[in-house]
Design a protein around this motif. Structure first.
Motif, PDB file in Angstrom:
ATOM      1  N   SER A 110      -9.164   2.244   0.961  1.00 28.65           N
ATOM      2  CA  SER A 110     -10.094   2.991   1.852  1.00 28.65           C
ATOM      3  C   SER A 110      -9.190   4.127   2.666  1.00 28.65           C
ATOM      4  O   SER A 110      -7.784   4.266   2.550  1.00 28.65           O
ATOM      5  CB  SER A 110     -10.511   1.941   2.842  1.00 28.65           C
ATOM      6  OG  SER A 110      -9.324   1.530   3.888  1.00 28.65           O
ATOM      7  N   LYS A 111     -10.071   5.265   2.611  1.00 24.09           N
ATOM      8  CA  LYS A 111      -9.218   6.339   3.624  1.00 24.09           C
ATOM      9  C   LYS A 111      -8.566   6.005   4.705  1.00 24.09           C
ATOM     10  O   LYS A 111      -7.557   6.522   4.860  1.00 24.09           O
ATOM     11  CB  LYS A 111     -10.462   7.287   3.830  1.00 24.09           C
ATOM     12  CG  LYS A 111     -10.984   7.987   2.522  1.00 24.09           C
ATOM     13  CD  LYS A 111     -12.243   8.914   3.000  1.00 24.09           C
ATOM     14  CE  LYS A 111     -12.919   9.530   1.821  1.00 24.09           C
ATOM     15  NZ  LYS A 111     -13.887  10.559   2.288  1.00 24.09           N
TER      16      LYS A 111
ATOM     17  N   GLN B 217      -3.190   5.610   6.881  1.00 27.23           N
ATOM     18  CA  GLN B 217      -2.036   4.515   7.627  1.00 27.23           C
ATOM     19  C   GLN B 217      -0.917   4.715   6.708  1.00 27.23           C
ATOM     20  O   GLN B 217       0.483   4.844   7.359  1.00 27.23           O
ATOM     21  CB  GLN B 217      -2.462   3.370   7.969  1.00 27.23           C
ATOM     22  CG  GLN B 217      -1.546   2.619   8.736  1.00 27.23           C
ATOM     23  CD  GLN B 217      -2.351   1.115   9.147  1.00 27.23           C
ATOM     24  OE1 GLN B 217      -3.165   0.443   8.461  1.00 27.23           O
ATOM     25  NE2 GLN B 217      -1.505   0.307  10.110  1.00 27.23           N
ATOM     26  N   ALA B 218      -1.020   4.426   5.657  1.00 31.96           N
ATOM     27  CA  ALA B 218       0.156   4.354   4.725  1.00 31.96           C
ATOM     28  C   ALA B 218       0.898   5.804   4.534  1.00 31.96           C
ATOM     29  O   ALA B 218       2.095   5.675   4.517  1.00 31.96           O
ATOM     30  CB  ALA B 218      -0.244   3.918   3.362  1.00 31.96           C
ATOM     31  N   LEU B 219       0.126   6.726   4.436  1.00 32.82           N
ATOM     32  CA  LEU B 219       0.744   8.027   4.182  1.00 32.82           C
ATOM     33  C   LEU B 219       1.491   8.296   5.692  1.00 32.82           C
ATOM     34  O   LEU B 219       2.375   8.918   5.636  1.00 32.82           O
ATOM     35  CB  LEU B 219      -0.311   9.101   3.766  1.00 32.82           C
ATOM     36  CG  LEU B 219      -0.751   9.157   2.577  1.00 32.82           C
ATOM     37  CD1 LEU B 219      -1.839   9.964   2.162  1.00 32.82           C
ATOM     38  CD2 LEU B 219       0.203   8.868   1.422  1.00 32.82           C
ATOM     39  N   SER B 220       1.056   8.104   6.507  1.00 29.03           N
ATOM     40  CA  SER B 220       1.513   8.193   7.943  1.00 29.03           C
ATOM     41  C   SER B 220       3.135   7.515   8.027  1.00 29.03           C
ATOM     42  O   SER B 220       3.966   8.196   8.420  1.00 29.03           O
ATOM     43  CB  SER B 220       0.944   7.874   9.145  1.00 29.03           C
ATOM     44  OG  SER B 220      -0.340   8.686   9.367  1.00 29.03           O
ATOM     45  N   GLY B 221       2.924   6.050   7.553  1.00 34.60           N
ATOM     46  CA  GLY B 221       4.212   5.509   7.453  1.00 34.60           C
ATOM     47  C   GLY B 221       5.296   6.339   6.516  1.00 34.60           C
ATOM     48  O   GLY B 221       6.591   6.058   6.965  1.00 34.60           O
ATOM     49  N   LEU B 222       4.803   6.689   5.497  1.00 33.90           N
ATOM     50  CA  LEU B 222       5.669   7.151   4.452  1.00 33.90           C
ATOM     51  C   LEU B 222       6.177   8.496   4.818  1.00 33.90           C
ATOM     52  O   LEU B 222       7.374   9.030   4.629  1.00 33.90           O
ATOM     53  CB  LEU B 222       4.874   7.680   3.205  1.00 33.90           C
ATOM     54  CG  LEU B 222       4.619   6.349   2.199  1.00 33.90           C
ATOM     55  CD1 LEU B 222       3.786   6.600   1.077  1.00 33.90           C
ATOM     56  CD2 LEU B 222       5.789   5.378   1.634  1.00 33.90           C
TER      57      LEU B 222
ATOM     58  N   ASN C 180       0.977  -1.081  -0.093  1.00 35.24           N
ATOM     59  CA  ASN C 180       0.147   0.174  -0.018  1.00 35.24           C
ATOM     60  C   ASN C 180       1.039   1.254   0.044  1.00 35.24           C
ATOM     61  O   ASN C 180       0.428   2.117  -0.664  1.00 35.24           O
ATOM     62  CB  ASN C 180      -1.085   0.175   1.278  1.00 35.24           C
ATOM     63  CG  ASN C 180      -1.996  -1.042   1.281  1.00 35.24           C
ATOM     64  OD1 ASN C 180      -2.521  -1.673   0.033  1.00 35.24           O
ATOM     65  ND2 ASN C 180      -2.467  -1.396   2.189  1.00 35.24           N
ATOM     66  N   GLU C 181       1.748   1.219   0.982  1.00 30.24           N
ATOM     67  CA  GLU C 181       2.779   2.347   0.917  1.00 30.24           C
ATOM     68  C   GLU C 181       3.726   2.569  -0.377  1.00 30.24           C
ATOM     69  O   GLU C 181       3.515   3.685  -0.869  1.00 30.24           O
ATOM     70  CB  GLU C 181       3.979   2.202   2.035  1.00 30.24           C
ATOM     71  CG  GLU C 181       3.345   2.456   3.222  1.00 30.24           C
ATOM     72  CD  GLU C 181       4.288   2.278   4.385  1.00 30.24           C
ATOM     73  OE1 GLU C 181       5.378   1.823   4.200  1.00 30.24           O
ATOM     74  OE2 GLU C 181       3.897   2.389   5.464  1.00 30.24           O
ATOM     75  N   ARG C 182       3.761   1.500  -1.123  1.00 31.56           N
ATOM     76  CA  ARG C 182       4.621   1.774  -2.449  1.00 31.56           C
ATOM     77  C   ARG C 182       3.628   2.261  -3.513  1.00 31.56           C
ATOM     78  O   ARG C 182       4.030   3.178  -4.219  1.00 31.56           O
ATOM     79  CB  ARG C 182       5.052   0.324  -2.796  1.00 31.56           C
ATOM     80  CG  ARG C 182       5.983   0.529  -4.210  1.00 31.56           C
ATOM     81  CD  ARG C 182       6.964  -0.488  -4.466  1.00 31.56           C
ATOM     82  NE  ARG C 182       7.585  -0.243  -5.804  1.00 31.56           N
ATOM     83  CZ  ARG C 182       8.630  -0.808  -5.986  1.00 31.56           C
ATOM     84  NH1 ARG C 182       9.429  -1.330  -5.096  1.00 31.56           N
ATOM     85  NH2 ARG C 182       9.014  -0.326  -7.138  1.00 31.56           N
TER      86      ARG C 182
ATOM     87  N   ARG D 242      -5.473  13.512   1.081  1.00 26.34           N
ATOM     88  CA  ARG D 242      -5.614  12.030   1.461  1.00 26.34           C
ATOM     89  C   ARG D 242      -6.914  11.425   0.690  1.00 26.34           C
ATOM     90  O   ARG D 242      -6.991  10.259   0.296  1.00 26.34           O
ATOM     91  CB  ARG D 242      -5.989  11.921   2.859  1.00 26.34           C
ATOM     92  CG  ARG D 242      -4.445  12.230   3.718  1.00 26.34           C
ATOM     93  CD  ARG D 242      -4.575  12.314   5.155  1.00 26.34           C
ATOM     94  NE  ARG D 242      -3.532  12.707   5.943  1.00 26.34           N
ATOM     95  CZ  ARG D 242      -2.591  11.741   6.211  1.00 26.34           C
ATOM     96  NH1 ARG D 242      -2.654  10.602   6.501  1.00 26.34           N
ATOM     97  NH2 ARG D 242      -1.270  12.189   6.935  1.00 26.34           N
ATOM     98  N   ALA D 243      -7.968  12.185   0.681  1.00 21.55           N
ATOM     99  CA  ALA D 243      -9.297  11.785   0.175  1.00 21.55           C
ATOM    100  C   ALA D 243      -9.177  11.541  -1.210  1.00 21.55           C
ATOM    101  O   ALA D 243      -9.333  10.526  -1.803  1.00 21.55           O
ATOM    102  CB  ALA D 243     -10.244  12.713   0.568  1.00 21.55           C
ATOM    103  N   GLU D 244      -8.326  12.448  -1.833  1.00 21.26           N
ATOM    104  CA  GLU D 244      -7.906  12.152  -3.253  1.00 21.26           C
ATOM    105  C   GLU D 244      -7.190  10.990  -3.823  1.00 21.26           C
ATOM    106  O   GLU D 244      -7.203  10.318  -4.630  1.00 21.26           O
ATOM    107  CB  GLU D 244      -7.398  13.405  -4.193  1.00 21.26           C
ATOM    108  CG  GLU D 244      -7.222  13.640  -5.472  1.00 21.26           C
ATOM    109  CD  GLU D 244      -8.572  13.417  -6.257  1.00 21.26           C
ATOM    110  OE1 GLU D 244      -8.331  12.941  -7.524  1.00 21.26           O
ATOM    111  OE2 GLU D 244      -9.615  13.778  -5.597  1.00 21.26           O
ATOM    112  N   ALA D 245      -6.023  10.704  -2.957  1.00 20.24           N
ATOM    113  CA  ALA D 245      -5.397   9.545  -2.803  1.00 20.24           C
ATOM    114  C   ALA D 245      -6.231   8.295  -2.651  1.00 20.24           C
ATOM    115  O   ALA D 245      -5.879   7.350  -3.351  1.00 20.24           O
ATOM    116  CB  ALA D 245      -4.417   9.745  -1.625  1.00 20.24           C
ATOM    117  N   ALA D 246      -7.046   8.203  -1.867  1.00 19.02           N
ATOM    118  CA  ALA D 246      -8.081   7.133  -1.497  1.00 19.02           C
ATOM    119  C   ALA D 246      -8.932   7.072  -2.921  1.00 19.02           C
ATOM    120  O   ALA D 246      -9.032   5.681  -3.350  1.00 19.02           O
ATOM    121  CB  ALA D 246      -9.006   7.560  -0.493  1.00 19.02           C
TER     122      ALA D 246
END
Length: 85
Positions: free
Chosen positions: A53-54, A59-64, A27-29, A43-47
């Motif tokens: 899912s949002k 979660q993935a963007l927080s990790g990045l 998901n992060e990649r 974030r909503a646009e990325a979803a």
């Protein structure tokens, strides 16, 4: 078909499931590639664009972000509700 998948020749019960850490990395990649390709987005646009899912996107963007690969650039203001991050 006798319980086998037509292309792999393996029985369905022989497939391994993804571990949470593997799924998180995938998901992060995916999101990092999306951001590199399309540029900054909420974030909503990325979803919407990724199909994730949002909560998964957050979660993935927080990790990045923790890894220093991305950073928040601001908030977009709309007519109602909180601004998009």
């Amino acid at each position: 078909m006798s319980g086998k998948f037509p292309y792999s020749g393996e029985a369905a019960s022989e497939f391994a499931t993804g571990t949470p850490s593997l799924l998180r990395a995938i998901n992060e990649r995916s999101l990092l590639e999306l951001i590199r390709r399309d540029g900054a987005m909420s974030r909503a646009e990325a979803a919407r664009r990724s199909g994730l899912s949002k909560p998964t996107v957050s979660q993935a963007l927080s990790g990045l972000e923790d890894a220093g690969l991305i950073h928040q650039s601001g908030r977009a203001q709309g007519p109602k509700g909180p601004g998009a991050v």
